[in-house]
Design a protein around this motif. Structure first.
Motif, PDB file in Angstrom:
ATOM      1  N   ALA A 131       0.830  -1.206   0.000  1.00 26.23           N
ATOM      2  CA  ALA A 131       0.000   0.000   0.000  1.00 26.23           C
ATOM      3  C   ALA A 131       0.855   1.242   0.000  1.00 26.23           C
ATOM      4  O   ALA A 131       1.715   1.413   0.868  1.00 26.23           O
ATOM      5  N   ASP A 132       0.651   2.127  -0.980  1.00 23.49           N
ATOM      6  CA  ASP A 132       1.384   3.392  -0.975  1.00 23.49           C
ATOM      7  C   ASP A 132       0.440   4.526  -0.594  1.00 23.49           C
ATOM      8  O   ASP A 132      -0.779   4.364  -0.584  1.00 23.49           O
ATOM      9  N   ALA A 133       1.030   5.664  -0.281  1.00 28.86           N
ATOM     10  CA  ALA A 133       0.221   6.831   0.081  1.00 28.86           C
ATOM     11  C   ALA A 133       0.477   7.899  -0.969  1.00 28.86           C
ATOM     12  O   ALA A 133       0.859   9.012  -0.665  1.00 28.86           O
ATOM     13  N   GLY A 134       0.308   7.512  -2.229  1.00 29.41           N
ATOM     14  CA  GLY A 134       0.751   8.394  -3.306  1.00 29.41           C
ATOM     15  C   GLY A 134      -0.356   8.946  -4.180  1.00 29.41           C
ATOM     16  O   GLY A 134      -1.425   9.312  -3.700  1.00 29.41           O
ATOM     17  N   LEU A 135      -0.068   8.980  -5.477  1.00 28.00           N
ATOM     18  CA  LEU A 135      -0.953   9.629  -6.448  1.00 28.00           C
ATOM     19  C   LEU A 135      -2.324   8.986  -6.550  1.00 28.00           C
ATOM     20  O   LEU A 135      -3.315   9.649  -6.797  1.00 28.00           O
ATOM     21  N   GLY A 136      -2.361   7.664  -6.421  1.00 24.88           N
ATOM     22  CA  GLY A 136      -3.597   6.948  -6.689  1.00 24.88           C
ATOM     23  C   GLY A 136      -3.844   6.889  -8.194  1.00 24.88           C
ATOM     24  O   GLY A 136      -3.174   7.567  -8.975  1.00 24.88           O
ATOM     25  N   ILE A 137      -4.782   6.051  -8.599  1.00 21.72           N
ATOM     26  CA  ILE A 137      -5.074   5.897 -10.028  1.00 21.72           C
ATOM     27  C   ILE A 137      -6.431   6.554 -10.286  1.00 21.72           C
ATOM     28  O   ILE A 137      -7.406   6.229  -9.603  1.00 21.72           O
ATOM     29  N   PRO A 138      -6.518   7.484 -11.248  1.00 22.01           N
ATOM     30  CA  PRO A 138      -7.802   8.115 -11.532  1.00 22.01           C
ATOM     31  C   PRO A 138      -8.881   7.065 -11.818  1.00 22.01           C
ATOM     32  O   PRO A 138      -8.613   6.071 -12.496  1.00 22.01           O
ATOM     33  N   LYS A 139     -10.051   7.284 -11.273  1.00 25.44           N
ATOM     34  CA  LYS A 139     -11.140   6.306 -11.336  1.00 25.44           C
ATOM     35  C   LYS A 139     -11.386   5.802 -12.771  1.00 25.44           C
ATOM     36  O   LYS A 139     -11.492   4.601 -13.003  1.00 25.44           O
ATOM     37  N   ARG A 193      -0.346   3.813 -19.457  1.00 30.65           N
ATOM     38  CA  ARG A 193       0.148   4.570 -18.310  1.00 30.65           C
ATOM     39  C   ARG A 193      -0.895   5.615 -17.955  1.00 30.65           C
ATOM     40  O   ARG A 193      -1.404   6.317 -18.816  1.00 30.65           O
ATOM     41  N   ALA A 194      -1.212   5.679 -16.677  1.00 27.24           N
ATOM     42  CA  ALA A 194      -2.254   6.609 -16.235  1.00 27.24           C
ATOM     43  C   ALA A 194      -1.779   8.051 -16.424  1.00 27.24           C
ATOM     44  O   ALA A 194      -0.581   8.324 -16.416  1.00 27.24           O
ATOM     45  N   ARG A 195      -2.744   8.950 -16.615  1.00 25.61           N
ATOM     46  CA  ARG A 195      -2.445  10.363 -16.873  1.00 25.61           C
ATOM     47  C   ARG A 195      -1.502  10.945 -15.814  1.00 25.61           C
ATOM     48  O   ARG A 195      -0.468  11.531 -16.132  1.00 25.61           O
ATOM     49  N   ASN A 196      -1.868  10.735 -14.523  1.00 24.47           N
ATOM     50  CA  ASN A 196      -1.054  11.349 -13.470  1.00 24.47           C
ATOM     51  C   ASN A 196       0.309  10.678 -13.330  1.00 24.47           C
ATOM     52  O   ASN A 196       1.265  11.277 -12.858  1.00 24.47           O
ATOM     53  N   ALA A 197       0.402   9.406 -13.770  1.00 26.62           N
ATOM     54  CA  ALA A 197       1.698   8.720 -13.729  1.00 26.62           C
ATOM     55  C   ALA A 197       2.636   9.336 -14.764  1.00 26.62           C
ATOM     56  O   ALA A 197       3.832   9.527 -14.511  1.00 26.62           O
ATOM     57  N   ILE A 198       2.095   9.683 -15.942  1.00 27.21           N
ATOM     58  CA  ILE A 198       2.918  10.288 -16.997  1.00 27.21           C
ATOM     59  C   ILE A 198       3.405  11.659 -16.547  1.00 27.21           C
ATOM     60  O   ILE A 198       4.558  12.031 -16.764  1.00 27.21           O
TER      61      ILE A 198
END
Lengths: 394, 126
Positions: free
Chosen positions: A325-333, A345-350
């Motif tokens: 479990a991380d406490a980071g960006l999370g993946i957009p729904k 690759r998710a938007r916020n990951a890029i």
């Protein structure tokens, strides 16, 4: 509606069912075939008259790599839900030929909800697989063609960088940047090749009994500096205390390290500075796993998975749930359903990190599933992501 | 300079850029000499005539592939004990296994390791 009526209903629909380009078969609630359309006969190499009245498992015999068709046929007779079968399997036709085939069975109910039989759609996957094979061959060809010049680039730049005196600082910095690009491309080509090998089923797993506590701690050593750099607090198995007392699981230790390399690397890279990463493990029964996944819309086929493991390993089989479990960006729904696709690759990951091929989780999922496990996650944007791995214990 | 004091490396590779790079790198090494062959038959001939201390062998070669020449070198008394390092763009497990089974000392995937690491391997097998 009784059994006679199911036949009547099918009779009324014969013209429609016969015209469907996919294969169609109807079985009664005992699993006897009461109808098949011409395409079904072509697919199975049976004459219609020879199919009728036969039990479904007499006509549809499969040659499979891992799974077996028994669970599927039992599910059909239960008539509780639509079930699908055929991945990594080939139908042994009446004439002995092998055909890649997908079967989807949907239960037929009457007005009061009584189960009377199933409608089974049959899809011959031969053409689809040919196209996929061509794609794979292309991917593999291109990757190999890229690897050769990349090897020369890498070694060539290393030679230029090795003589410090010959480059002025500006050119040297440029050369170092180019070197990093090449290294990234080499890793990307490696990922491409691994994916094509995986899809061709050419990655061999060598499973053995594995103590995951030890393996995860070893794997983490590689990321120690990254964690310190991001000031991320990492906790290992807080519920275990100091013991590493967990049952072993049966996986390929090297591939299991690959899995955790990916998950730890993601958990650190997409974390927040000063955040946390918690790696946890506990034993659970199949009911507990179902409870955990019940409200997670992205988890599919968990019930069938658990059932097939219990059938194979014994009804009292326990499972290990590993979580990171991380406490980071999370993946957009809206991007969550795509997270295990290749090259996604998710938007916020890029935004956070431009490197990365988007193949890590795709690869991880494939390895987990080929090793007899399952992977899923829970995530909330700006709060963090927890990945769960499930494996039967020994 | 006494020629025979040098360790001889035979590079069998049809990629001229790779052989050029290896030559440049070897210039930096003390006590190494390099011979180059661009195809299997030239490689085999030079392996017999020049008696190298180590052979770096590519797999995708024109006409005959590297595995052919590897088996041939391993069955020839003059080269049977010469350590051979495969250096190939193909990193498939099957290729690596085959190369090692045929008697190569080690298998290096081009681009995956650094040039220095390749030289560590060379020194290891000598």
């Amino acid at each position: 509606m009784n059994q006679f009526n199911l036949r009547q209903e099918v009779k009324k629909m014969v013209m429609i069912l016969s015209g469907i380009p996919d294969g169609i078969a109807v079985v009664d609630k005992e699993g006897r075939i009461i109808f098949s359309n011409p395409t079904a006969e072509v697919i199975t190499a049976y004459l219609g008259a020879d199919i009728l009245g036969k039990k479904i498992d007499q006509v549809f015999k499969f040659q499979c790599e891992k799974n077996d068709s028994d669970v599927f046929f039992v599910e059909i007779l239960k008539g509780e839900k639509a079930v699908r079968f055929g991945e990594n399997c080939r139908l042994i036709r009446n004439d002995g030929q092998l055909v890649p085939l997908e079967m989807i069975a949907s239960p037929i109910y009457d007005e009061v909800g009584d189960f009377h039989g199933s409608l089974i759609a049959l899809r011959d996957l031969t053409e689809e697989q040919k196209i996929k094979n061509r794609q794979r061959e292309f991917l593999s060809f291109v990757s190999h063609q890229l690897r050769l010049p990349l090897g020369s680039f890498r070694w060539g730049i290393e030679i230029m960088l090795s003589d410090k005196k010959k480059l002025d600082p500006v050119h040297r910095e440029l050369m170092e940047d180019l070197y990093n690009v090449v290294i990234r491309l080499v890793a990307f080509v490696h990922d491409l090749l691994e994916i094509s090998r995986l899809e061709e089923g050419r990655i061999e797993l060598k499973p053995s009994p594995v103590n995951i506590v030890k393996i995860i701690k070893e794997t983490f050593e590689e990321f120690k500096n990254l964690a310190t750099g991001f000031n991320i607090k990492v906790s290992f198995f807080p519920s275990l205390g100091k013991s590493d007392n967990l049952p072993n699981i049966f996986v390929d230790p090297d591939r299991f390290k690959d899995i955790f390399r990916n998950l730890i690397s993601n958990g650190l890279t997409f974390n927040t500075i000063g955040g946390s990463l918690i790696i946890e493990a506990k034993q659970a029964t199949s009911e507990e796993i179902l409870k955990l996944t019940r409200h997670n819309n992205l988890v599919q086929g968990m019930e069938q998975y658990l059932e097939s493991v219990l059938k194979k390993n014994g009804q009292d089989t326990k499972f290990l749930i590993l979580s990171i479990a991380d406490a980071g960006l999370g993946i957009p729904k809206n991007e969550q359903p795509k997270i295990f696709s290749s090259f996604f690759r998710a938007r916020n990951a890029i935004e956070k990190s431009t490197s990365g091929s988007g193949s890590g989780l795709y690869f991880t999922k494939a390895i987990v599933e080929n090793s007899g496990g399952r992977i899923f996650f829970e995530s909330e944007e700006n709060k963090g992501t927890t990945f769960y791995l499930i494996f039967p214990t020994l | 300079m006494v020629k025979n004091k040098f360790k001889k490396i035979l590079v069998i590779d049809d990629d001229l850029l790779i052989t050029k790079i290896l030559e440049l790198r070897i210039l930096k090494e003390r006590g190494f000499d390099i011979i180059v062959a661009a195809d299997a038959s030239e490689g085999f001939r030079k392996a017999i005539d020049e008696k190298p201390d180590v052979i770096i062998l590519d797999i995708l070669l024109p006409k005959k592939d590297g595995f052919d020449i590897l088996s041939k070198l391993k069955s020839e008394p003059a080269t049977r004990n010469t350590p051979i390092i495969i250096s190939s763009a193909i990193g498939d497990e099957e290729y690596i296994k085959k190369g090692l089974a045929l008697g190569a000392k080690t298998y290096v995937v081009k681009g995956k390791i650094s040039l220095d690491a390749l030289f560590d391997q060379i020194k290891n097998v000598l």
